[in-house]
Scaffold this active site. Sequence first.
Site, PDB file in Angstrom:
ATOM      1  N   GLU A 365       0.159  -7.789 -13.000  1.00 32.65           N
ATOM      2  CA  GLU A 365      -0.145  -6.347 -12.872  1.00 32.65           C
ATOM      3  C   GLU A 365      -0.348  -5.969 -11.404  1.00 32.65           C
ATOM      4  OE1 GLU A 365      -2.284  -4.500 -16.000  1.00 32.65           O
ATOM      5  OE2 GLU A 365      -1.746  -6.065 -17.433  1.00 32.65           O
TER       6      GLU A 365
HETATM    7  N1  COS Z   1       0.987   6.817  -9.758  1.00 33.65           N
HETATM    8  C1  COS Z   1       1.962   7.746  -9.820  1.00 33.65           C
HETATM    9  N2  COS Z   1       3.050   7.739  -8.981  1.00 33.65           N
HETATM   10  C2  COS Z   1       3.115   6.734  -8.084  1.00 33.65           C
HETATM   11  C3  COS Z   1       2.130   5.741  -7.967  1.00 33.65           C
HETATM   12  C4  COS Z   1       1.030   5.818  -8.850  1.00 33.65           C
HETATM   13  N3  COS Z   1       0.044   4.919  -8.791  1.00 33.65           N
HETATM   14  N4  COS Z   1       2.478   4.895  -6.987  1.00 33.65           N
HETATM   15  C5  COS Z   1       3.643   5.332  -6.471  1.00 33.65           C
HETATM   16  N5  COS Z   1       4.017   6.451  -7.145  1.00 33.65           N
HETATM   17  C6  COS Z   1       5.197   7.281  -6.873  1.00 33.65           C
HETATM   18  C7  COS Z   1       5.214   7.742  -5.404  1.00 33.65           C
HETATM   19  O1  COS Z   1       4.463   8.930  -5.256  1.00 33.65           O
HETATM   20  C8  COS Z   1       6.685   7.966  -5.167  1.00 33.65           C
HETATM   21  O2  COS Z   1       7.025   9.225  -5.728  1.00 33.65           O
HETATM   22  P1  COS Z   1       8.140  10.196  -5.049  1.00 33.65           P
HETATM   23  O3  COS Z   1       9.462   9.570  -5.341  1.00 33.65           O
HETATM   24  O4  COS Z   1       7.960  11.490  -5.765  1.00 33.65           O
HETATM   25  O5  COS Z   1       7.839  10.260  -3.586  1.00 33.65           O
HETATM   26  C9  COS Z   1       7.346   6.885  -6.019  1.00 33.65           C
HETATM   27  O6  COS Z   1       6.385   6.508  -7.015  1.00 33.65           O
HETATM   28  C10 COS Z   1       7.722   5.665  -5.216  1.00 33.65           C
HETATM   29  O7  COS Z   1       6.557   5.184  -4.554  1.00 33.65           O
HETATM   30  P2  COS Z   1       6.607   4.101  -3.398  1.00 33.65           P
HETATM   31  O8  COS Z   1       7.605   4.536  -2.370  1.00 33.65           O
HETATM   32  O9  COS Z   1       5.216   3.844  -2.940  1.00 33.65           O
HETATM   33  O10 COS Z   1       7.214   2.837  -4.164  1.00 33.65           O
HETATM   34  P3  COS Z   1       7.530   1.392  -3.658  1.00 33.65           P
HETATM   35  O11 COS Z   1       8.894   1.022  -4.174  1.00 33.65           O
HETATM   36  O12 COS Z   1       7.269   1.273  -2.185  1.00 33.65           O
HETATM   37  O13 COS Z   1       6.489   0.498  -4.495  1.00 33.65           O
HETATM   38  C11 COS Z   1       4.470  -0.725  -4.933  1.00 33.65           C
HETATM   39  C12 COS Z   1       5.139   0.484  -4.264  1.00 33.65           C
HETATM   40  C13 COS Z   1       4.755  -2.032  -4.206  1.00 33.65           C
HETATM   41  C14 COS Z   1       2.979  -0.411  -4.874  1.00 33.65           C
HETATM   42  C15 COS Z   1       4.935  -0.837  -6.425  1.00 33.65           C
HETATM   43  O14 COS Z   1       6.291  -1.230  -6.498  1.00 33.65           O
HETATM   44  C16 COS Z   1       4.111  -1.822  -7.205  1.00 33.65           C
HETATM   45  O15 COS Z   1       3.020  -1.492  -7.658  1.00 33.65           O
HETATM   46  N6  COS Z   1       4.628  -3.047  -7.406  1.00 33.65           N
HETATM   47  C17 COS Z   1       3.982  -4.042  -8.233  1.00 33.65           C
HETATM   48  C18 COS Z   1       4.492  -3.919  -9.624  1.00 33.65           C
HETATM   49  C19 COS Z   1       3.620  -4.652 -10.568  1.00 33.65           C
HETATM   50  O16 COS Z   1       2.408  -4.475 -10.614  1.00 33.65           O
HETATM   51  N7  COS Z   1       4.261  -5.467 -11.392  1.00 33.65           N
HETATM   52  C20 COS Z   1       3.581  -6.220 -12.379  1.00 33.65           C
HETATM   53  C21 COS Z   1       4.032  -5.749 -13.705  1.00 33.65           C
HETATM   54  S1  COS Z   1       3.171  -6.538 -14.963  1.00 33.65           S
HETATM   55  S2  COS Z   1       4.631  -6.645 -16.276  1.00 33.65           S
END
Ligand code: COS
Length: 384
Positions: A365
Amino acid sequence: MDFKLSKTHQLQQELYRKFAEEEIKPLAEDMDETEQYDMELLKKLHKYGFFGIPYSKQYGGVGGDYLSYALAMEEVSKVDGSTGITISVHTSLYCSCIDYFGTEEQKEAFLRPTIDGSKTGCFGLTEPNAGSDAAGQQTTAVYDPDTDEYIINGGKVFTTNSGFADLCTVFAMTDKSAGTRGISCFVVDLHQEGVSISENIKRMGIRAAQNCEVSYENVRVPAFNRIGKEGQGFKIAMKALDGGRIGIAAQSVGLAQGAINEAMAYCKERKQFGRPISAFQTTQFKLADMQTKVDAARLLTWRAACTKDSGENYSKEAAMAKLFASDVANQVCREAVQLMGGYGYCREYPVERALRDAKITEIYEGTSEVMKMVISGAMKVNAK
Ligand code: COS
């Protein structure tokens, strides 16, 4: 500011603790050894409402808040990390996608059956090449206007609960050129044609949880099963994961508190050099450090849960709680094994299992490194 739980929360905590001690603890060692989840226990968890704690009674849920859910996660994880993740993936990942973004009709079709006791859910985001970079989805969903269906093709890995789940929120690219805005979310019936599920993947910890590879080959799902708009899938996944991270923080607190409880009981019994080892200051100071860390982790977890319950943005609070609590779980479970010496290292004592189970809390997660990305992002460290 009140650091005490309300009477209602205290009562819920007692009920969760009683259930965990009486119904889960006696099965935990065997489930870990056999790497199988007990299906009778799964039914009982459904029956006693563990799968619908923070969801409205309108859909068959318990109508509790996220703090109650965090309390439940702590109590069950004190005795079994596998049960913790089974509840967590169903509740905070599968159900929340539908609760937040589903229509009334979709809530009736996909939320009610999973919180009123008949079906279990899972969450299909991670792929072999899309882990921390969740945007790198290779799974595709192509709309077929003739049948008003989407056709899903691709493969997911580490789909917790998939060994016995019925429904899965699957994330797939509907527009590869649009990056994160090209991902959509679908509810897929895992019993349908074209879905194949591997054996439980062999893992270091949480071994009873059913965590498999799931492949989708020309799987047809009605357009009705698309949650949210086309292209909204990434946000849906991120929102679900924000809540999921509070669950994992609570799981970490539970694993650590469970290990302290076991180690303390052992130290009072175990005699060396003519006295119980609890009489040595080294032991007392070690346990004092361990409990202080766990209390701090619990407070961060409760803060995150209460922030979510208040309706404010809680991404940063959830990431902080998970980052800190997962680290504490690993430190504390390791110290518990150390306090118990050779016995702590034996599989017959639950601290050995807790230490193995704790490692994954720093990975799933969102890894600890991803948590730091979320926290520093919210702090605007890199902003001008
Ligand atoms: N809630 C709502 N929207 C979100 C958000 C959140 N917590 N986090 C990011 N977003 C939105 C952003 O606002 C952005 O929106 P816009 O396109 O409108 O600008 C979009 O999502 C993309 O965000 P961002 O550019 O930050 O995405 P990244 O590809 O850089 O990813 C991380 C950011 C690394 C934080 C994300 O990919 C992540 O959490 N990865 C881990 C995944 C994970 O936990 N996997 C385990 C799964 S368990 S099966």
